[in-house]
Design an enzyme around this catalytic site. Structure first.
Site, PDB file in Angstrom:
ATOM      1  N   ASP A  39      43.293  39.372  44.371  1.00 29.15           N
ATOM      2  CA  ASP A  39      43.124  39.805  42.988  1.00 29.15           C
ATOM      3  C   ASP A  39      44.430  39.543  42.234  1.00 29.15           C
ATOM      4  O   ASP A  39      45.495  39.453  42.855  1.00 29.15           O
ATOM      5  CB  ASP A  39      42.767  41.292  42.941  1.00 29.15           C
ATOM      6  CG  ASP A  39      42.166  41.708  41.607  1.00 29.15           C
ATOM      7  OD1 ASP A  39      40.928  41.637  41.473  1.00 29.15           O
ATOM      8  OD2 ASP A  39      42.926  42.090  40.698  1.00 29.15           O
ATOM      9  N   ASP A  64      46.217  34.480  41.587  1.00 27.82           N
ATOM     10  CA  ASP A  64      45.528  34.018  40.393  1.00 27.82           C
ATOM     11  C   ASP A  64      44.667  32.815  40.796  1.00 27.82           C
ATOM     12  O   ASP A  64      45.195  31.837  41.337  1.00 27.82           O
ATOM     13  CB  ASP A  64      46.551  33.607  39.330  1.00 27.82           C
ATOM     14  CG  ASP A  64      45.940  33.275  37.983  1.00 27.82           C
ATOM     15  OD1 ASP A  64      44.728  32.989  37.922  1.00 27.82           O
ATOM     16  OD2 ASP A  64      46.686  33.282  36.977  1.00 27.82           O
ATOM     17  N   VAL A  65      43.359  32.860  40.538  1.00 29.32           N
ATOM     18  CA  VAL A  65      42.495  31.751  40.944  1.00 29.32           C
ATOM     19  C   VAL A  65      42.764  30.488  40.139  1.00 29.32           C
ATOM     20  O   VAL A  65      42.201  29.432  40.432  1.00 29.32           O
ATOM     21  CB  VAL A  65      40.998  32.123  40.857  1.00 29.32           C
ATOM     22  CG1 VAL A  65      40.663  33.249  41.820  1.00 29.32           C
ATOM     23  CG2 VAL A  65      40.583  32.477  39.432  1.00 29.32           C
ATOM     24  N   TYR A 155      30.612  30.559  29.331  1.00 27.04           N
ATOM     25  CA  TYR A 155      30.100  31.293  30.493  1.00 27.04           C
ATOM     26  C   TYR A 155      28.922  30.552  31.119  1.00 27.04           C
ATOM     27  O   TYR A 155      28.892  30.320  32.331  1.00 27.04           O
ATOM     28  CB  TYR A 155      29.690  32.698  30.074  1.00 27.04           C
ATOM     29  CG  TYR A 155      29.328  33.596  31.233  1.00 27.04           C
ATOM     30  CD1 TYR A 155      30.320  34.190  32.008  1.00 27.04           C
ATOM     31  CD2 TYR A 155      27.996  33.853  31.556  1.00 27.04           C
ATOM     32  CE1 TYR A 155      29.999  35.017  33.077  1.00 27.04           C
ATOM     33  CE2 TYR A 155      27.664  34.675  32.616  1.00 27.04           C
ATOM     34  CZ  TYR A 155      28.666  35.260  33.375  1.00 27.04           C
ATOM     35  OH  TYR A 155      28.334  36.066  34.437  1.00 27.04           O
ATOM     36  N   LYS A 159      28.803  28.798  34.842  1.00 26.33           N
ATOM     37  CA  LYS A 159      27.893  29.264  35.887  1.00 26.33           C
ATOM     38  C   LYS A 159      26.925  28.174  36.322  1.00 26.33           C
ATOM     39  O   LYS A 159      26.578  28.067  37.501  1.00 26.33           O
ATOM     40  CB  LYS A 159      27.142  30.507  35.403  1.00 26.33           C
ATOM     41  CG  LYS A 159      28.050  31.716  35.193  1.00 26.33           C
ATOM     42  CD  LYS A 159      28.861  32.041  36.439  1.00 26.33           C
ATOM     43  CE  LYS A 159      29.742  33.268  36.270  1.00 26.33           C
ATOM     44  NZ  LYS A 159      30.524  33.571  37.491  1.00 26.33           N
ATOM     45  N   THR A 190      28.661  46.556  35.321  1.00 22.02           N
ATOM     46  CA  THR A 190      30.052  46.442  35.750  1.00 22.02           C
ATOM     47  C   THR A 190      30.916  46.664  34.511  1.00 22.02           C
ATOM     48  O   THR A 190      30.395  46.659  33.389  1.00 22.02           O
ATOM     49  CB  THR A 190      30.370  45.047  36.323  1.00 22.02           C
ATOM     50  OG1 THR A 190      30.198  44.068  35.288  1.00 22.02           O
ATOM     51  CG2 THR A 190      29.497  44.706  37.520  1.00 22.02           C
TER      52      THR A 190
END
Length: 293
Positions: A39, A64-65, A155, A159, A190
């Site tokens: 994370d 960090d991705v 987004y 995806k 969430t």
């Protein structure tokens, strides 16, 4: 199909301290998996690891991705710590609520970099370790891969890209004994979805996601589907399963969904309410730069 027993295996999870990440980590630990928790917030990831049982079964890393070298280092350290990496779950993700014409380019690019490129980096860093165990790679996509809503161009594109990436990668690694899957849940509660429903544009578009076509499903149902998918090494997981036909035939159902779910007056109202930064609330904007759900 033989169940892929998670007991004693090591699962690496990005976005581990987000709403989805926390619930999924708990469920995987309940199955006996060891957890490498990645994370942005290293302290939060390590605190999460302590709550799950401490260093022998769970450990956190600050990663960090958007940083491939950092992911590679974390994967190497996790493999050394646990002696193996069997499963990698690319779970980090963010969102925006703004149209193409006005969205801040940096906000658009950030979503693509976290949601799509971040999955590629996670899989790239994990693959050598997972390949050694003939393991499994899983990416958290969305029903947005098939149902493309307005005000979420970055987004939905990310995806859909994740879905395509997983399908392509599966063909590349199947001879190595590595499985690849993507998860496609509908709306579920969430902190990220709280941000969407609280945003004026998001609320105008989705109506609070409390009923009808866009009603949320329980988080527990999503987690159960993901865990079941890992244990089956599934190519694709759709939650709820009742939407499988929609996922299988997006070209057939999309015009109907667009006509029923996105009426012109609703879209126009949402457009008028959207913020160029992607979010009205500065705190929410800051949170979605962090990359956890």
């Amino acid at each position: 199909m033989t169940r892929y027993d998670l007991a004693g295996r090591t699962v690496v999870l990005t976005g581990s301290t987000g709403g989805l990440g926390i619930a999924l980590a708990n469920a995987l630990r309940d199955r006996g998996a060891n957890l490498a928790l990645l994370d942005l917030d290293a302290e939060a990831a390590q605190a999460q690891a302590e709550e799950l049982g401490g260093d022998t079964v769970a450990r956190g890393w600050g990663v960090d991705v958007r940083d491939l070298a950092g992911l590679q280092t974390a994967m190497h350290e996790a493999a050394a710590h646990f002696g193996r990496l069997d499963v990698a779950v690319a779970g980090a993700g963010i969102d925006t609520m703004a149209p193409l014409a006005t969205i801040d380019p940096a906000a658009y690019e950030r979503v693509i970099d976290v949601n799509l490129n971040g999955v590629w980096r996670t899989f790239r860093a994990a693959l050598p370790h997972v390949e050694a165990r003939r393991g499994y790679l899983l990416a958290i996509s969305s029903m947005a891969a098939f149902v493309h809503s307005p005000l979420q161009i970055s987004y939905t594109a990310s995806k859909a890209g994740v879905w395509a990436m997983c399908d392509s990668l599966r063909l590349e690694v199947r001879h190595l004994g590595v499985g690849v899957g993507s998860v496609h849940p509908t709306f579920f509660r969430t902190p990220m979805m709280d941000d969407v429903t609280a945003d004026p544009a998001g609320h105008a578009l989705w109506g609070g996601n409390s009923k009808g076509l866009w009603k949320m499903v329980p988080l527990e149902k999503v987690i159960a589907g993901i865990v079941r998918g890992i244990e089956r090494r599934a190519d694709r997981v759709v939650v709820p399963r009742s939407l499988t036909l929609t996922a299988n035939a997006p070209g057939l159902f999309r015009p109907i969904l667009e006509r029923v779910g996105f009426r012109p007056q609703t879209v126009q109202r949402a457009l008028g309410l959207a913020s160029a930064s992607g979010w009205h609330d500065p705190a929410v904007h800051e949170r979605h730069q962090a990359g956890s759900r």
